[in-house]
Design a protein around this motif. Structure first.
Motif, PDB file in Angstrom:
ATOM      1  N   ARG A   1     151.555 113.669  13.233  1.00  0.00           N
ATOM      2  CA  ARG A   1     152.240 113.128  14.395  1.00  0.00           C
ATOM      3  C   ARG A   1     151.263 112.320  15.271  1.00  0.00           C
ATOM      4  NH1 ARG A   1     155.623 114.873  11.609  1.00  0.00           N
ATOM      5  NH2 ARG A   1     157.309 116.343  12.076  1.00  0.00           N
ATOM      6  N   THR A   2     151.847 111.473  16.091  1.00  0.00           N
ATOM      7  CA  THR A   2     151.094 110.832  17.161  1.00  0.00           C
ATOM      8  C   THR A   2     151.963 110.857  18.401  1.00  0.00           C
ATOM      9  OG1 THR A   2     149.846 108.855  17.818  1.00  0.00           O
ATOM     10  CG2 THR A   2     151.932 108.493  16.675  1.00  0.00           C
ATOM     11  N   PHE A   3     151.442 110.416  19.503  1.00  0.00           N
ATOM     12  CA  PHE A   3     152.213 110.362  20.736  1.00  0.00           C
ATOM     13  C   PHE A   3     151.572 109.322  21.650  1.00  0.00           C
ATOM     14  CE2 PHE A   3     149.032 113.708  21.033  1.00  0.00           C
ATOM     15  CZ  PHE A   3     148.345 113.373  22.192  1.00  0.00           C
ATOM     16  N   GLU A   4     152.325 108.895  22.640  1.00  0.00           N
ATOM     17  CA  GLU A   4     151.805 107.983  23.655  1.00  0.00           C
ATOM     18  C   GLU A   4     151.573 108.756  24.946  1.00  0.00           C
ATOM     19  OE1 GLU A   4     153.743 103.656  22.473  1.00  0.00           O
ATOM     20  OE2 GLU A   4     154.582 104.782  24.149  1.00  0.00           O
ATOM     21  N   MET A   5     150.492 108.415  25.625  1.00  0.00           N
ATOM     22  CA  MET A   5     150.235 108.958  26.955  1.00  0.00           C
ATOM     23  C   MET A   5     150.505 107.852  27.966  1.00  0.00           C
ATOM     24  SD  MET A   5     146.796 111.231  26.361  1.00  0.00           S
ATOM     25  CE  MET A   5     145.937 109.959  25.425  1.00  0.00           C
ATOM     26  N   ARG A   6     151.481 108.068  28.810  1.00  0.00           N
ATOM     27  CA  ARG A   6     151.770 107.078  29.853  1.00  0.00           C
ATOM     28  C   ARG A   6     150.845 107.345  31.029  1.00  0.00           C
ATOM     29  NH1 ARG A   6     157.573 104.733  30.680  1.00  0.00           N
ATOM     30  NH2 ARG A   6     156.767 103.764  28.785  1.00  0.00           N
ATOM     31  N   THR A   7     150.029 106.379  31.364  1.00  0.00           N
ATOM     32  CA  THR A   7     148.994 106.551  32.383  1.00  0.00           C
ATOM     33  C   THR A   7     149.214 105.569  33.532  1.00  0.00           C
ATOM     34  OG1 THR A   7     147.495 104.891  31.430  1.00  0.00           O
ATOM     35  CG2 THR A   7     147.367 107.142  30.542  1.00  0.00           C
ATOM     36  N   LEU A   8     148.476 105.760  34.586  1.00  0.00           N
ATOM     37  CA  LEU A   8     148.461 104.835  35.711  1.00  0.00           C
ATOM     38  C   LEU A   8     147.026 104.391  35.937  1.00  0.00           C
ATOM     39  CD1 LEU A   8     149.886 103.419  38.069  1.00  0.00           C
ATOM     40  CD2 LEU A   8     149.441 105.472  39.452  1.00  0.00           C
TER      41      LEU A   8
END
Length: 376
Positions: free
Chosen positions: A364-371
Motif C-alpha cells: 500500500r501507499t498513501f498521501e499525506m496532506r500537509t500545509l
C-alpha cells in the motif's frame, strides 16, 4: 488578476475612488466574471496558462531527458519572465506528499524519496472531512495563521471551493478573527459580518490590488486577488509538454512525474475490435518508442478538455490507472484514446516495488496532506 478587476472597477461610478460592493458585483456579472461563480478562478486560470507556456519554453532544452533536476535558475523562471507585485499572504500551498521506498525498514534507514503528488490551496485542509476529523485543531489553526501575514480575508458569495462536489469550507472556524462575511446570504451570528451595502471596493494605490473595506471606518476587510480561492485556477498543478515532459526532481524530492502525450493517430491502422492482436502490437510499439513503463495513468490532455468544456469535471480530469501488460487495460486505454483523440500518459510513482506499506493482501501507499508554512 488585479489588472482584470481594475478594468471592471474603472467602469463603475465611484466616490472618493471607491464603488459600493453591490455595484461592483453587478458590473462583474455584466462582464461575465461573476464573483459568485468561477469568474475569479477563470482569471487565475488564464494567468496560470501564461506561466505554463513560459515553463514549457524553458523545458524544451531538456525534453529528451528521462529526468531533469531543477536548478536554482530553473526555479526562478517566474521572477525572470513576469513582472508582478510580490506578497506572501495566502500564497503558501497545501502539499500532498508520498513516500517511495522498498519497505518501512528502508524508510527508517533513510533509503527513500519524497514524491510531491499534488499542490492545493490551504483550503484543501478545510473541507472533505480534513478539518472536522483533525485531532488538534488549535495547532492547525495556528499553522494557517502563519501563512496569511496577519491579513484578513472575506467571503463575498463565491458558492463553491470545488465545483465537482458539495463542500463546507471551515475558514470561519480556522481563522475567525481574520475572516469576514460580506455576502448577501445570512451568515452565522458568530461570524464577523458586514452587509454588502456597508462595504466598498477600491484599488490600493501602493500595490494596485483590488480590495474591500468598510464604508466609513475604512477597515480593511480583504483582497479579491490575494486569497485562497485563486489557486483553484491552478488545478491540476501540472506542467505538461508535448510530446514528453521529463520527470522533475529537486534534490530527493520528485516534484513532477514523467509524462508523455499520445494521439489516436499514433496508434496506427489496424483492426482493434474484439480480442485484437493489432492493439497489443501497437501498444508495445508505442511503449518501445516512448519508453513507457508498464504501470501508467492516463487522462485527456489539457487541450482536449478545454475544447470539450470538461476541464472542471473531476470524472474527466482524474487520472485512470492502466497496466500496459493486461489486455483488459489495453482495451480501456484504446477506448479512452479513441474518445479523447489525445491522452496524457504519466508514470506510476511510487511504482509497485516502492509501495512501502506491506499488508497481508499486498502493498500500500498513501498521501499525506500537509500545509507549507513560512520558515520560523
Amino acid at each position: 488578476m488585479a489588472a482584470g478587476l481594475r478594468g471592471i472597477l474603472e467602469k463603475v461610478p465611484t466616490q472618493n475612488g471607491a464603488a459600493p460592493l453591490p455595484a461592483f458585483s453587478r458590473a462583474c456579472e455584466s462582464a461575465k466574471l461573476s464573483l459568485a461563480g468561477p469568474g475569479l478562478v477563470a482569471l487565475a486560470h488564464i494567468a496560470f496558462q501564461e506561466v505554463k507556456t513560459a515553463f514549457r519554453e524553458m523545458m524544451k532544452a531538456h525534453a529528451r531527458k528521462a529526468e531533469h533536476e531543477l536548478s536554482e535558475a530553473d526555479c526562478h523562471f517566474i521572477r525572470k519572465n513576469f513582472e508582478y507585485e510580490k506578497f506572501d499572504e495566502y500564497t503558501y500551498p497545501s502539499a500532498d506528499l508520498q513516500l517511495s521506498a522498498k519497505n518501512p525498514e528502508a524508510v527508517a534507514a533513510g533509503d527513500y524519496q519524497w514524491i510531491l503528488a499534488e499542490l492545493h490551496p490551504p483550503a484543501a485542509l478545510l473541507h472533505h472531512g480534513a478539518y472536522w476529523s483533525c485531532p488538534d485543531k488549535s495547532t492547525l489553526n495556528s499553522a494557517f495563521a502563519q501563512t496569511i501575514a496577519g491579513k484578513p480575508n472575506f467571503h463575498f458569495g463565491f458558492f463553491a471551493a470545488d465545483f465537482t462536489s458539495h463542500t463546507a469550507i471551515r475558514i470561519f472556524d480556522a481563522l475567525p478573527e481574520f475572516s469576514n462575511f460580506v455576502a448577501p446570504q445570512r451568515g452565522n451570528p458568530k461570524w464577523r459580518t458586514v452587509a454588502p451595502v456597508d462595504a466598498e471596493v477600491y484599488v490600493d494605490q501602493t500595490s494596485g490590488d483590488v480590495c474591500v473595506r468598510k464604508i466609513g471606518s475604512r477597515e480593511f476587510l480583504g483582497s479579491f486577488a490575494r486569497a485562497w480561492l485563486i489557486p483553484l485556477g491552478f488545478h491540476p498543478f501540472q506542467f505538461g509538454m508535448s510530446p514528453h515532459m521529463p520527470r522533475l526532481r529537486c534534490g530527493r524530492v520528485i516534484v513532477q512525474r514523467r509524462s508523455w502525450t499520445v494521439s489516436h493517430d499514433e496508434l496506427g491502422p489496424g483492426d482493434y475490435t474484439g480480442v485484437s492482436r493489432d492493439l497489443v502490437l501497437a501498444v508495445e510499439r508505442l511503449r518501445s518508442e516512448k519508453d513507457w513503463p508498464r504501470y501508467v495513468y492516463i487522462r485527456p490532455t489539457e487541450q482536449v478538455l478545454r475544447r470539450s468544456g470538461a476541464e472542471g469535471r473531476d470524472k474527466d480530469t482524474k487520472p485512470v490507472f492502466v497496466d500496459l501488460e493486461s489486455y483488459l487495460f489495453l482495451e480501456i486505454f484504446h477506448r479512452w484514446l479513441a474518445k479523447a483523440g489525445e491522452l496524457e500518459v504519466t508514470e506510476m510513482l511510487p511504482d509497485p516495488d516502492h509501495l512501502f506499506w506491506p499488508e497481508s493482501d499486498g502493498r500500500r501507499t498513501f498521501e499525506m496532506r500537509t500545509l507549507i508554512v513560512p520558515r520560523a
